[in-house]
Scaffold this motif. Structure first.
Motif, PDB file in Angstrom:
ATOM      1  N   SER A 175     -17.723  37.337  76.315  1.00 46.85           N
ATOM      2  CA  SER A 175     -17.372  37.791  74.967  1.00 46.85           C
ATOM      3  C   SER A 175     -15.970  38.393  74.905  1.00 46.85           C
ATOM      4  CB  SER A 175     -18.398  38.823  74.480  1.00 46.85           C
ATOM      5  OG  SER A 175     -18.417  39.942  75.345  1.00 46.85           O
ATOM      6  N   ALA A 197     -27.616  35.210  71.041  1.00 50.91           N
ATOM      7  CA  ALA A 197     -27.368  33.869  71.565  1.00 50.91           C
ATOM      8  C   ALA A 197     -28.225  33.592  72.796  1.00 50.91           C
ATOM      9  CB  ALA A 197     -25.889  33.703  71.911  1.00 50.91           C
ATOM     10  N   SER A 235     -27.178  24.664  74.244  1.00 47.54           N
ATOM     11  CA  SER A 235     -26.924  23.352  74.844  1.00 47.54           C
ATOM     12  C   SER A 235     -27.106  23.364  76.361  1.00 47.54           C
ATOM     13  CB  SER A 235     -25.508  22.888  74.499  1.00 47.54           C
ATOM     14  OG  SER A 235     -24.523  23.675  75.152  1.00 47.54           O
ATOM     15  N   ALA A 286     -19.167  31.688  80.032  1.00 48.28           N
ATOM     16  CA  ALA A 286     -18.931  32.295  78.721  1.00 48.28           C
ATOM     17  C   ALA A 286     -18.780  33.804  78.896  1.00 48.28           C
ATOM     18  CB  ALA A 286     -20.076  31.993  77.762  1.00 48.28           C
ATOM     19  N   PRO A 292     -16.648  35.787  70.876  1.00 43.01           N
ATOM     20  CA  PRO A 292     -18.043  35.979  70.431  1.00 43.01           C
ATOM     21  C   PRO A 292     -18.952  34.847  70.884  1.00 43.01           C
ATOM     22  CG  PRO A 292     -16.514  36.520  68.667  1.00 43.01           C
ATOM     23  CD  PRO A 292     -15.683  35.923  69.760  1.00 43.01           C
ATOM     24  N   PHE A 293     -20.171  35.223  71.321  1.00 41.87           N
ATOM     25  CA  PHE A 293     -21.113  34.236  71.831  1.00 41.87           C
ATOM     26  C   PHE A 293     -21.544  33.281  70.711  1.00 41.87           C
ATOM     27  CE2 PHE A 293     -22.578  37.442  75.254  1.00 41.87           C
ATOM     28  CZ  PHE A 293     -21.536  37.048  76.084  1.00 41.87           C
ATOM     29  N   ASP A 294     -21.631  32.003  71.066  1.00 38.63           N
ATOM     30  CA  ASP A 294     -21.954  30.923  70.132  1.00 38.63           C
ATOM     31  C   ASP A 294     -23.377  30.440  70.416  1.00 38.63           C
ATOM     32  OD1 ASP A 294     -22.270  28.439  68.868  1.00 38.63           O
ATOM     33  OD2 ASP A 294     -20.154  27.923  69.091  1.00 38.63           O
ATOM     34  N   LYS A 295     -24.272  30.636  69.452  1.00 37.81           N
ATOM     35  CA  LYS A 295     -25.663  30.237  69.658  1.00 37.81           C
ATOM     36  C   LYS A 295     -25.799  28.752  69.982  1.00 37.81           C
ATOM     37  CE  LYS A 295     -28.166  33.688  66.896  1.00 37.81           C
ATOM     38  NZ  LYS A 295     -29.118  33.855  65.771  1.00 37.81           N
ATOM     39  N   ALA A 296     -25.052  27.930  69.289  1.00 37.49           N
ATOM     40  CA  ALA A 296     -25.154  26.487  69.521  1.00 37.49           C
ATOM     41  C   ALA A 296     -24.702  26.127  70.928  1.00 37.49           C
ATOM     42  CB  ALA A 296     -24.318  25.739  68.488  1.00 37.49           C
ATOM     43  N   LEU A 297     -23.644  26.773  71.388  1.00 40.76           N
ATOM     44  CA  LEU A 297     -23.167  26.528  72.753  1.00 40.76           C
ATOM     45  C   LEU A 297     -24.230  26.923  73.765  1.00 40.76           C
ATOM     46  CD1 LEU A 297     -20.867  25.972  74.862  1.00 40.76           C
ATOM     47  CD2 LEU A 297     -20.364  28.420  74.693  1.00 40.76           C
ATOM     48  N   HIS A 347     -15.527  29.644  78.012  1.00 39.95           N
ATOM     49  CA  HIS A 347     -15.659  29.942  76.582  1.00 39.95           C
ATOM     50  C   HIS A 347     -15.525  31.447  76.387  1.00 39.95           C
ATOM     51  CE1 HIS A 347     -17.259  25.814  76.067  1.00 39.95           C
ATOM     52  NE2 HIS A 347     -17.893  26.062  77.201  1.00 39.95           N
TER      53      HIS A 347
END
Length: 451
Positions: A38, A85, A69, A36, A61-66, A58
């Motif tokens: 940004s 995140a 996981s 990931a 912007p960083f995705d907390k849900a990603l 990915h």
């Protein structure tokens, strides 16, 4: 390298050289890896897609849900672990690590580790030269040159690592043979809430360490936890057992170890008192690592220093021009100013300024008043520096580095030195400190005829 299969899901956060080295290392172990970043087009992206086309990437912007996981995040040093995140993933049980933590697990030779606000690149490089002079197969990297993980598997007999506070904050236990915090001054306060947090990150270098190398001239160099540590020290005028120090006589300044004089400072090619401290630090680290004294002293005599670190450029009309573009914080510039003021009646003409990174400049006031004929300020925070220096200092402002260099030539008198030591980051006007220093060097070389 043996393949270790694992059900651990690992997200490498941040690409660039460090992130790519993590991908290379983890993939070779058969680990389940994703990346990931940004940025939409981070450096190293083309190499990643060419070499590992099946690794998920990915971007944006960083995705907390990603992030949540994954059960392990390997965070590049340029990214704060306080990012929401990352912090959220940690709260949900993810292990937050960095490339140096991975390296420490796999290191197949003793590690000597160096951190500090200033001088760490010079000390690390000189230590490497000392090891080579002793016939040791040494690999040098970390925060300089080659990422640490890419040093593995090369048959090293010794690793010399320069480490930043950002790398150390994601390192659980380095287990170094010898380690040092050279010094601590205000830096990176745009990332840390206060100097204490920055200091605590630096202190992590001593975790699992066998030999601690302590700068007696900086109390913040001392390990907070001292159990099971052997100490070697360095500092000016501190002649004691297990200490590298200095003394003076009619032949000048001598470096000492214990009560023995081992090297006359006049034999060194490095400029400035702060570089004497760097030499003492490298000797202490090398001694703790078992390097023979004769080989270390021979390497110290031959060492020319590094570009952009108190680098002598030329003498023009009796004035020396010194490039210290690597002076990216106040502590570094104070050390350069105090070390490089000419003898006799000479003074410094200081060129400084840039982006402050949240630092304040009051520590410059006394050395500037004492050592400088004039100060020429450039960059985003020039007026903030001027305010900190006060009304007793002759201050000039320049809109470009070229204008500053031209002005310095008019202000400096025979016997003076023009010192370019910005005390600031470079990114308000330049690509990086190297670009800034290269431009200074070119501008100085284009001045008049050499006398």
């Amino acid at each position: 390298m043996s393949v270790i299969t694992s059900d651990r899901r690992t997200l490498v956060v941040g690409l660039g050289k460090t992130g790519l080295s993590c991908v290379r290392y983890l993939s070779a172990q058969g680990r389940d890896v994703a990346v990931a970043d940004s940025r939409e087009a981070p450096p190293g992206l083309d190499d990643l897609r060419a070499g590992w086309p099946d690794i998920p990437v990915h971007l944006g912007p960083f995705d907390k849900a990603l992030f949540a996981s994954f059960n392990e995040l390997i965070v590049s040093p340029g990214i704060s672990i306080a990012e929401p995140a990352i912090a959220d993933a940690a709260r949900q049980g993810a292990r937050i690590r960095g490339d140096i933590d991975l390296f420490a697990e796999a290191a197949d030779a003793p590690v000597v580790a160096i951190t500090g606000s200033n001088g760490k690149t010079t000390v690390t490089t000189l230590l490497g030269e000392m090891a080579r002079a002793a016939g040791r197969k040494v690999e040098i990297g970390g925060n300089i040159g080659t990422p640490a993980l890419d040093l593995l598997g090369r048959g090293a007999e010794l690793y010399a690592l320069e480490l930043s506070s950002f790398q150390l904050e994601t390192t659980a236990e380095l287990n170094a043979l010898a380690a040092t915090v050279l010094n601590v001054s205000d830096d990176h306060l745009d990332r840390y809430p206060n100097k204490m947090a920055y200091f605590q990150a630096k202190q992590r270098i001593f975790r699992g360490c066998q030999n601690a190398i302590v700068n007696l001239d900086d109390a913040l160099s001392t390990p907070m936890e001292r159990d099971n540590l052997r100490f070697f020290c360095f500092g000016f005028h501190r002649v004691n057992p297990n200490t590298f120090s200095t003394r003076e006589d009619d032949q000048g300044t001598w470096l000492t170890f214990g009560f023995d004089s081992i090297l006359n400072a006049g034999e060194l090619k490095l400029l400035g008192q702060h570089n004497l401290s760097n030499v003492m630090a490298a000797l202490a680290l090398g001694h703790a690592a078992g390097l023979p004294m004769d080989a270390m002293l021979s390497a110290a005599r031959k060492f020319n220093g590094l570009p952009h670190r108190c680098e002598f450029i030329r003498r023009l009309k009796g004035v020396d021009y010194i490039n210290d573009s690597k002076g990216t914080n106040v502590g570094a510039s104070v050390a350069a100013i105090e070390s490089l003021v000419p003898e006799n009646e000479g003074k410094l003409v200081l060129i400084a300024g840039g982006e402050s990174k949240g630092a304040e400049f009051s520590a410059l006031a006394v050395p500037v008043r004492t050592c400088c004929r004039a100060v020429i300020l450039i960059g985003a925070d020039a007026h903030q520096i001027a305010s900190a220096l006060g009304s007793d200092v002759q201050v000039h402002f320049a809109t470009t580095l070229a204008e500053a260099v031209k002005t310095s030539g008019k202000l400096a008198l025979e016997g003076d030195r023009v010192l370019f030591s910005p005390a600031c980051a470079s990114f308000d006007m330049f690509r990086d400190y190297i670009d800034r220093g290269d431009q200074f060097r070119d501008l100085v070389r284009s001045l008049g005829e050499v006398s």
